[in-house]
Design an enzyme around this catalytic site. Sequence first.
Site, PDB file in Angstrom:
ATOM      1  N   CYS A 127     -15.543  41.298 -32.288  1.00  0.00           N
ATOM      2  CA  CYS A 127     -15.935  40.767 -31.446  1.00  0.00           C
ATOM      3  C   CYS A 127     -14.634  39.917 -31.406  1.00  0.00           C
ATOM      4  O   CYS A 127     -13.795  38.806 -31.308  1.00  0.00           O
ATOM      5  CB  CYS A 127     -16.198  39.615 -32.093  1.00  0.00           C
ATOM      6  N   CYS A 165     -15.079  35.798 -31.871  1.00  0.00           N
ATOM      7  CA  CYS A 165     -14.567  35.383 -33.537  1.00  0.00           C
ATOM      8  C   CYS A 165     -13.531  35.791 -33.653  1.00  0.00           C
ATOM      9  O   CYS A 165     -12.811  34.918 -34.202  1.00  0.00           O
ATOM     10  CB  CYS A 165     -15.540  36.711 -33.696  1.00  0.00           C
TER      11      CYS A 165
END
Length: 102
Positions: free
Chosen positions: A31, A34
């Site tokens: 991600c 993230c």
Amino acid sequence: MSVVNLTCQNFDEEVLNSEREVLVDFWASWCGPCKMLSPLVDEIANEYADSLKVAKVNVDEEMELAERYGVSSIPTLIAFKDGEERGRRVGAVGKQTVLDMI
């Protein structure tokens, strides 16, 4: 202070039974947002080590926890106090947004 890696086995003890407020970062290695948020979470963990526990849940490894807390988009930050969810933010947010939540 280091960031605690959470699993189904230690979640209740580390988060729900914690005497301090806990910031939980639900994330995944693939991600992009993230990865952008991770250094900020680490920075908050260091700056607030005396009053705040910071923990992370890898949703790929701990899908049950993600489902348990209704995490469908990542990154998701959830603040817990006294075993209860007190705030939630989804996406790569700024430091002040996180601090306002905790």
